[in-house]
Motif scaffolding. Structure first.
Motif, PDB file in Angstrom:
ATOM      1  N   PHE A  44      12.434   2.384   3.732  1.00  0.00           N
ATOM      2  CA  PHE A  44      13.571   2.478   2.829  1.00  0.00           C
ATOM      3  C   PHE A  44      13.687   1.204   1.998  1.00  0.00           C
ATOM      4  CE2 PHE A  44      15.844   5.782   5.548  1.00  0.00           C
ATOM      5  CZ  PHE A  44      15.743   6.764   4.581  1.00  0.00           C
ATOM      6  N   ILE A  45      13.340   0.062   2.617  1.00  0.00           N
ATOM      7  CA  ILE A  45      13.437  -1.226   1.937  1.00  0.00           C
ATOM      8  C   ILE A  45      12.214  -1.484   1.071  1.00  0.00           C
ATOM      9  CG2 ILE A  45      13.621  -3.726   2.273  1.00  0.00           C
ATOM     10  CD1 ILE A  45      15.119  -3.113   4.893  1.00  0.00           C
ATOM     11  N   THR A  46      11.007  -1.295   1.638  1.00  0.00           N
ATOM     12  CA  THR A  46       9.792  -1.630   0.898  1.00  0.00           C
ATOM     13  C   THR A  46       9.497  -0.611  -0.203  1.00  0.00           C
ATOM     14  OG1 THR A  46       8.485  -0.514   2.598  1.00  0.00           O
ATOM     15  CG2 THR A  46       8.769  -2.896   2.806  1.00  0.00           C
ATOM     16  N   LEU A  47       9.239   0.628   0.206  1.00  0.00           N
ATOM     17  CA  LEU A  47       8.947   1.657  -0.783  1.00  0.00           C
ATOM     18  C   LEU A  47      10.194   2.066  -1.555  1.00  0.00           C
ATOM     19  CD1 LEU A  47       6.421   4.091   0.952  1.00  0.00           C
ATOM     20  CD2 LEU A  47       6.037   2.749  -1.116  1.00  0.00           C
ATOM     21  N   ASN A 173       1.044  -5.111   1.447  1.00  0.00           N
ATOM     22  CA  ASN A 173       2.319  -4.859   0.788  1.00  0.00           C
ATOM     23  C   ASN A 173       3.138  -6.133   0.581  1.00  0.00           C
ATOM     24  OD1 ASN A 173       1.806  -2.165   0.586  1.00  0.00           O
ATOM     25  ND2 ASN A 173       3.082  -1.546   2.310  1.00  0.00           N
ATOM     26  N   SER A 174       3.167  -7.010   1.591  1.00  0.00           N
ATOM     27  CA  SER A 174       4.012  -8.199   1.492  1.00  0.00           C
ATOM     28  C   SER A 174       3.328  -9.332   0.729  1.00  0.00           C
ATOM     29  CB  SER A 174       4.437  -8.666   2.886  1.00  0.00           C
ATOM     30  OG  SER A 174       3.305  -8.968   3.682  1.00  0.00           O
ATOM     31  N   GLY A 176       0.390  -9.182  -0.752  1.00  0.00           N
ATOM     32  CA  GLY A 176      -0.282  -8.682  -1.946  1.00  0.00           C
ATOM     33  C   GLY A 176       0.690  -8.212  -2.994  1.00  0.00           C
ATOM     34  N   PHE A 177       1.313  -7.071  -2.756  1.00  0.00           N
ATOM     35  CA  PHE A 177       2.213  -6.455  -3.731  1.00  0.00           C
ATOM     36  C   PHE A 177       3.441  -7.315  -4.013  1.00  0.00           C
ATOM     37  CE2 PHE A 177       5.792  -3.193  -4.061  1.00  0.00           C
ATOM     38  CZ  PHE A 177       5.717  -3.119  -5.445  1.00  0.00           C
ATOM     39  N   ALA A 178       4.220  -7.604  -2.985  1.00  0.00           N
ATOM     40  CA  ALA A 178       5.499  -8.283  -3.197  1.00  0.00           C
ATOM     41  C   ALA A 178       5.321  -9.695  -3.757  1.00  0.00           C
ATOM     42  CB  ALA A 178       6.290  -8.328  -1.889  1.00  0.00           C
ATOM     43  N   SER A 179       4.395 -10.469  -3.190  1.00  0.00           N
ATOM     44  CA  SER A 179       4.272 -11.869  -3.616  1.00  0.00           C
ATOM     45  C   SER A 179       3.708 -11.986  -5.026  1.00  0.00           C
ATOM     46  CB  SER A 179       3.400 -12.650  -2.630  1.00  0.00           C
ATOM     47  OG  SER A 179       2.060 -12.203  -2.657  1.00  0.00           O
ATOM     48  N   LEU A 180       2.764 -11.135  -5.386  1.00  0.00           N
ATOM     49  CA  LEU A 180       2.193 -11.219  -6.730  1.00  0.00           C
ATOM     50  C   LEU A 180       3.186 -10.749  -7.793  1.00  0.00           C
ATOM     51  CD1 LEU A 180      -1.490 -10.147  -6.057  1.00  0.00           C
ATOM     52  CD2 LEU A 180      -0.730 -12.303  -7.059  1.00  0.00           C
ATOM     53  N   VAL A 181       3.926  -9.685  -7.494  1.00  0.00           N
ATOM     54  CA  VAL A 181       4.952  -9.245  -8.442  1.00  0.00           C
ATOM     55  C   VAL A 181       6.025 -10.329  -8.588  1.00  0.00           C
ATOM     56  CG1 VAL A 181       6.838  -7.595  -8.803  1.00  0.00           C
ATOM     57  CG2 VAL A 181       4.576  -6.781  -8.135  1.00  0.00           C
ATOM     58  N   PHE A 182       6.420 -10.956  -7.475  1.00  0.00           N
ATOM     59  CA  PHE A 182       7.408 -12.023  -7.529  1.00  0.00           C
ATOM     60  C   PHE A 182       6.884 -13.200  -8.355  1.00  0.00           C
ATOM     61  CE2 PHE A 182       9.442 -15.860  -5.718  1.00  0.00           C
ATOM     62  CZ  PHE A 182      10.768 -15.547  -6.000  1.00  0.00           C
ATOM     63  N   ALA A 183       5.597 -13.536  -8.202  1.00  0.00           N
ATOM     64  CA  ALA A 183       5.011 -14.616  -8.994  1.00  0.00           C
ATOM     65  C   ALA A 183       5.053 -14.275 -10.480  1.00  0.00           C
ATOM     66  CB  ALA A 183       3.571 -14.869  -8.543  1.00  0.00           C
ATOM     67  N   GLY A 184       4.736 -13.025 -10.822  1.00  0.00           N
ATOM     68  CA  GLY A 184       4.815 -12.606 -12.210  1.00  0.00           C
ATOM     69  C   GLY A 184       6.225 -12.705 -12.760  1.00  0.00           C
ATOM     70  N   LEU A 185       7.221 -12.363 -11.929  1.00  0.00           N
ATOM     71  CA  LEU A 185       8.615 -12.473 -12.365  1.00  0.00           C
ATOM     72  C   LEU A 185       8.997 -13.929 -12.619  1.00  0.00           C
ATOM     73  CD1 LEU A 185      10.320  -9.889  -9.974  1.00  0.00           C
ATOM     74  CD2 LEU A 185       9.879  -9.625 -12.424  1.00  0.00           C
TER      75      LEU A 185
END
Length: 210
Positions: A44-47, A173-174, A176-185
């Motif tokens: 519910f939190i991640t996806l 997911n954490s 890879g996905f979350a950290s790279l998107v956060f870096a882009g932000l």
């Protein structure tokens, strides 16, 4: 117009809070049959929350870096993502392989469509693409997380020779996905807050590959 992805993110946040009650119910053996319920709460939190929020803001951020208007909502992506999530949320608690594969496939398609959309928005504008590579790479890790995560329930991780597939899934997911998107932000948001770019293009490239 209210962003439908962000609306769904708020919805999943509310559901995640409500779902937290299951920990108490399970401890009293009131819900012993939902063997996948702890995983459901996590997703519910991640996806649910993070992925919906990412889908909602990334096209707008990439367009803003290029100096163009926020693109219209891609309803095909919204429908594919949310249909996949609903199917997954039905399949995970019951450990239904058919539902899990179907839901995972739909989410995989939605992520792929978003990658193509972002690349199209950033095409021909290399100066403003410092954050785009972080976003795209993060979404590629999400695709890996989907493949491995689906395999957790249907057993194909054994064929992939993944000794600890749960760890691969979580870290894709954490980290890879979350950290790279956060870096882009950070690349996109800090200039607006500080009045200066986060780093030079060369430094951003070094950060990205590191």
């Amino acid at each position: 117009m209210l962003n439908p992805f962000l609306l769904m993110a708020v919805f999943y946040l509310i559901v995640a809070i409500v779902a937290a009650v299951d920990a108490a119910l399970t401890s009293f053996t009131l819900l012993p049959w939902f063997v996948g319920l702890p995983w459901l709460r996590v997703h519910f939190i991640t996806l649910g929350i993070f992925t919906e929020a990412a889908f909602g803001v990334l096209p707008a951020f990439v367009a803003a870096r290029r100096g163009t208007a926020t693109p219209a909502t891609r309803w095909d992506i919204w429908l594919t993502l949310n249909a996949g999530l609903v199917v997954l949320l039905a399949g995970i608690p019951s450990v239904n392989a058919s539902l899990i594969i179907t839901g995972g496939t739909l989410v995989f398609i939605a992520v792929t469509l978003l990658i193509l959309q972002l690349r199209g928005l950033g095409a021909g504008h290399s100066e403003g693409n410092g954050s785009l590579k972080f976003y795209v790479a993060g979404l590629v890790y999400l695709l890996v997380g989907i493949l491995v995560g689906t395999g957790l329930w249907v057993g194909w991780n054994e064929a992939l020779r993944l000794g600890i597939p749960k760890e691969v899934h979580i870290h894709a997911n954490s980290w890879g996905f979350a950290s790279l998107v956060f870096a882009g932000l950070l690349v996109d948001l800090l200039p607006a807050l500080t009045g200066a770019p986060l780093a030079s293009r060369r430094t951003l490239t070094t950060i990205f590959w590191a």
